[in-house]
Design a protein around this motif. Structure first.
Motif, PDB file in Angstrom:
ATOM      1  N   THR A   2      -8.253  10.071 -22.017  1.00  0.00           N
ATOM      2  CA  THR A   2      -8.363   8.970 -22.431  1.00  0.00           C
ATOM      3  C   THR A   2      -9.701   8.563 -23.186  1.00  0.00           C
ATOM      4  N   ASN A   3     -10.501   9.733 -23.069  1.00  0.00           N
ATOM      5  CA  ASN A   3     -12.173   9.908 -23.477  1.00  0.00           C
ATOM      6  C   ASN A   3     -11.904   9.747 -24.910  1.00  0.00           C
ATOM      7  N   SER A   4     -12.727   8.761 -25.527  1.00  0.00           N
ATOM      8  CA  SER A   4     -12.849   8.475 -27.003  1.00  0.00           C
ATOM      9  C   SER A   4     -11.812   7.665 -27.557  1.00  0.00           C
ATOM     10  N   VAL A   5     -10.691   7.354 -26.726  1.00  0.00           N
ATOM     11  CA  VAL A   5      -9.627   6.567 -27.098  1.00  0.00           C
ATOM     12  C   VAL A   5      -9.675   5.032 -26.210  1.00  0.00           C
ATOM     13  N   GLU A   6      -9.776   5.389 -25.140  1.00  0.00           N
ATOM     14  CA  GLU A   6      -9.799   4.024 -24.212  1.00  0.00           C
ATOM     15  C   GLU A   6     -10.941   4.073 -23.469  1.00  0.00           C
ATOM     16  N   THR A   7     -11.514   5.163 -23.083  1.00  0.00           N
ATOM     17  CA  THR A   7     -12.831   5.204 -22.359  1.00  0.00           C
ATOM     18  C   THR A   7     -14.003   5.887 -23.044  1.00  0.00           C
ATOM     19  N   TYR A   8     -15.029   5.816 -22.426  1.00  0.00           N
ATOM     20  CA  TYR A   8     -16.264   6.356 -23.049  1.00  0.00           C
ATOM     21  C   TYR A   8     -16.017   7.954 -23.434  1.00  0.00           C
ATOM     22  N   GLY A   9     -16.330   8.415 -24.371  1.00  0.00           N
ATOM     23  CA  GLY A   9     -16.156   9.773 -25.031  1.00  0.00           C
ATOM     24  C   GLY A   9     -16.790  10.890 -24.204  1.00  0.00           C
ATOM     25  N   GLY A  10     -18.029  10.248 -23.529  1.00  0.00           N
ATOM     26  CA  GLY A  10     -18.671  11.501 -22.611  1.00  0.00           C
ATOM     27  C   GLY A  10     -18.246  11.562 -21.152  1.00  0.00           C
ATOM     28  N   GLY A  11     -17.230  10.815 -20.908  1.00  0.00           N
ATOM     29  CA  GLY A  11     -16.560  10.988 -19.723  1.00  0.00           C
ATOM     30  C   GLY A  11     -17.091   9.942 -18.658  1.00  0.00           C
ATOM     31  N   ARG A  12     -16.794  10.012 -17.376  1.00  0.00           N
ATOM     32  CA  ARG A  12     -17.163   8.966 -16.385  1.00  0.00           C
ATOM     33  C   ARG A  12     -17.682   9.752 -15.130  1.00  0.00           C
ATOM     34  N   PHE A  13     -18.066   9.111 -14.165  1.00  0.00           N
ATOM     35  CA  PHE A  13     -18.761   9.501 -13.059  1.00  0.00           C
ATOM     36  C   PHE A  13     -17.988   8.489 -11.712  1.00  0.00           C
ATOM     37  N   ILE A  14     -17.935   9.451 -10.728  1.00  0.00           N
ATOM     38  CA  ILE A  14     -17.548   8.797  -9.419  1.00  0.00           C
ATOM     39  C   ILE A  14     -18.682   9.091  -8.312  1.00  0.00           C
ATOM     40  N   ASP A  15     -19.089   8.329  -7.491  1.00  0.00           N
ATOM     41  CA  ASP A  15     -19.900   8.572  -6.604  1.00  0.00           C
ATOM     42  C   ASP A  15     -19.198   9.082  -5.019  1.00  0.00           C
ATOM     43  N   LEU A  16     -19.667  10.057  -4.533  1.00  0.00           N
ATOM     44  CA  LEU A  16     -19.198  10.616  -3.296  1.00  0.00           C
ATOM     45  C   LEU A  16     -20.085  10.605  -2.098  1.00  0.00           C
ATOM     46  N   THR A  17     -19.543  10.653  -0.786  1.00  0.00           N
ATOM     47  CA  THR A  17     -20.546  11.099   0.255  1.00  0.00           C
ATOM     48  C   THR A  17     -19.794  12.488   0.864  1.00  0.00           C
ATOM     49  N   ILE A  18     -20.705  13.176   1.305  1.00  0.00           N
ATOM     50  CA  ILE A  18     -20.328  14.611   2.183  1.00  0.00           C
ATOM     51  C   ILE A  18     -19.276  14.003   3.209  1.00  0.00           C
ATOM     52  N   PRO A  19     -18.171  14.620   2.952  1.00  0.00           N
ATOM     53  CA  PRO A  19     -17.302  14.468   3.948  1.00  0.00           C
ATOM     54  C   PRO A  19     -17.461  15.143   5.576  1.00  0.00           C
ATOM     55  N   ALA A  20     -16.711  14.504   6.644  1.00  0.00           N
ATOM     56  CA  ALA A  20     -17.169  15.140   7.875  1.00  0.00           C
ATOM     57  C   ALA A  20     -16.087  16.131   7.908  1.00  0.00           C
ATOM     58  N   GLY A  21     -15.062  16.182   7.279  1.00  0.00           N
ATOM     59  CA  GLY A  21     -13.847  17.267   7.524  1.00  0.00           C
ATOM     60  C   GLY A  21     -13.446  17.689   6.184  1.00  0.00           C
ATOM     61  N   LYS A  22     -12.308  18.229   6.035  1.00  0.00           N
ATOM     62  CA  LYS A  22     -11.733  19.143   5.020  1.00  0.00           C
ATOM     63  C   LYS A  22     -11.147  18.139   3.948  1.00  0.00           C
ATOM     64  N   THR A  23     -11.109  17.012   4.089  1.00  0.00           N
ATOM     65  CA  THR A  23     -10.533  15.819   3.095  1.00  0.00           C
ATOM     66  C   THR A  23     -11.476  15.052   2.545  1.00  0.00           C
ATOM     67  N   ILE A  24     -11.339  14.358   1.456  1.00  0.00           N
ATOM     68  CA  ILE A  24     -12.128  13.323   0.755  1.00  0.00           C
ATOM     69  C   ILE A  24     -11.365  12.624   0.012  1.00  0.00           C
ATOM     70  N   VAL A  25     -11.649  11.325  -0.080  1.00  0.00           N
ATOM     71  CA  VAL A  25     -11.187  10.252  -0.975  1.00  0.00           C
ATOM     72  C   VAL A  25     -11.654  10.101  -2.274  1.00  0.00           C
ATOM     73  N   CYS A  26     -11.067  10.479  -3.238  1.00  0.00           N
ATOM     74  CA  CYS A  26     -11.597  10.340  -4.647  1.00  0.00           C
ATOM     75  C   CYS A  26     -10.780   9.214  -5.102  1.00  0.00           C
ATOM     76  N   ASP A  27     -11.386   8.071  -5.584  1.00  0.00           N
ATOM     77  CA  ASP A  27     -10.951   6.933  -5.947  1.00  0.00           C
ATOM     78  C   ASP A  27     -11.281   6.743  -7.499  1.00  0.00           C
ATOM     79  N   PHE A  28     -10.328   7.157  -8.397  1.00  0.00           N
ATOM     80  CA  PHE A  28     -10.787   7.032  -9.854  1.00  0.00           C
ATOM     81  C   PHE A  28     -10.694   5.496 -10.377  1.00  0.00           C
ATOM     82  N   ASN A  29     -10.174   4.574  -9.411  1.00  0.00           N
ATOM     83  CA  ASN A  29     -10.478   3.280  -9.764  1.00  0.00           C
ATOM     84  C   ASN A  29     -11.969   2.769  -9.640  1.00  0.00           C
ATOM     85  N   LYS A  30     -12.607   3.489  -9.093  1.00  0.00           N
ATOM     86  CA  LYS A  30     -14.127   3.403  -9.160  1.00  0.00           C
ATOM     87  C   LYS A  30     -14.821   4.314 -10.091  1.00  0.00           C
ATOM     88  N   ALA A  31     -14.231   4.728 -10.970  1.00  0.00           N
ATOM     89  CA  ALA A  31     -14.726   5.544 -12.260  1.00  0.00           C
ATOM     90  C   ALA A  31     -15.576   4.763 -12.877  1.00  0.00           C
TER      91      ALA A  31
END
Length: 199
Positions: free
Chosen positions: A134-163
């Motif tokens: 979607t970059n340079s079409v609908e979203t910023y050409g340089g990309g987007r960021f997501i903030d995460l926290t180090i997980p306690a286990g072996k899975t992590i929730v990545c929510d692109f709705n928060k990009a």
């Protein structure tokens, strides 16, 4: 038609869980909009803040809220991540997240800023920059960021709705990390913040 009680309870539980996830995303959107209206937190000029009515978000889609497998990569060496102004900042690849969206398997690297982790508030912070089709079409050409926290286990929730967009999407005054090429996804991520109108 009667439904088994367990099926009804599962439906109610799933509905409530989805509602909580959507409320979490709406809270993120409200905070982001509020910050951009605040002179202390906003990258916008005074003139742009006065006319800012809120970000243009994609509709919330829980397809893009994924529980990813998290792999710690402990033997990485620090490297220089280039910024939009040609500066170099010290980062460390902390791990990898692997997930599937619409049947396609994907992987992204997550990083730590070696400057930020010196601060107590950021000692568990992980940085996920990404690019997609979607970059340079609908979203910023340089990309987007997501903030995460180090997980306690072996899975992590990545929510692109928060990009969200880097500050340099709104003003040339800022120098933002350039998304590493290996964090480019071969799909459209129609979630999170769209490009500013001036872009």
């Amino acid at each position: 038609m009667k439904y088994p009680i367990l099926a009804v309870l599962f439906f109610i539980s799933s509905f409530s869980f989805a509602q909580n996830e959507k409320e979490d995303i709406l809270s993120f959107q409200n905070i982001l909009n509020t910050d951009y209206m605040d002179s202390l937190h906003s990258p916008l000029s005074k003139e742009k803040r006065l006319i800012f009515k809120g970000h243009d978000f994609y509709p919330i889609d829980l397809t893009y809220r994924v529980t990813a497998a998290f792999l710690r990569t402990p033997n990485e060496k620090p490297f220089k991540m280039t910024t939009t102004k040609g500066e170099a900042r010290d980062y460390l690849k902390y791990g990898e997240v692997s997930f599937s969206i619409n049947g396609k398997n994907m992987k992204l690297n997550v990083y730590q800023s070696l400057d930020l982790i010196k601060l107590e508030a950021y000692k568990n912070y992980l940085f996920l920059p990404f690019k997609d089709l979607t970059n340079s079409v609908e979203t910023y050409g340089g990309g987007r960021f997501i903030d995460l926290t180090i997980p306690a286990g072996k899975t992590i929730v990545c929510d692109f709705n928060k990009a969200y967009n880097p500050y340099c999407a709104y003003s040339d005054r800022f120098s933002c990390p350039i998304t590493p090429i290996e964090n480019t996804l071969p799909v459209q991520i129609k979630a999170g913040v769209k490009a500013p109108t001036e872009h």
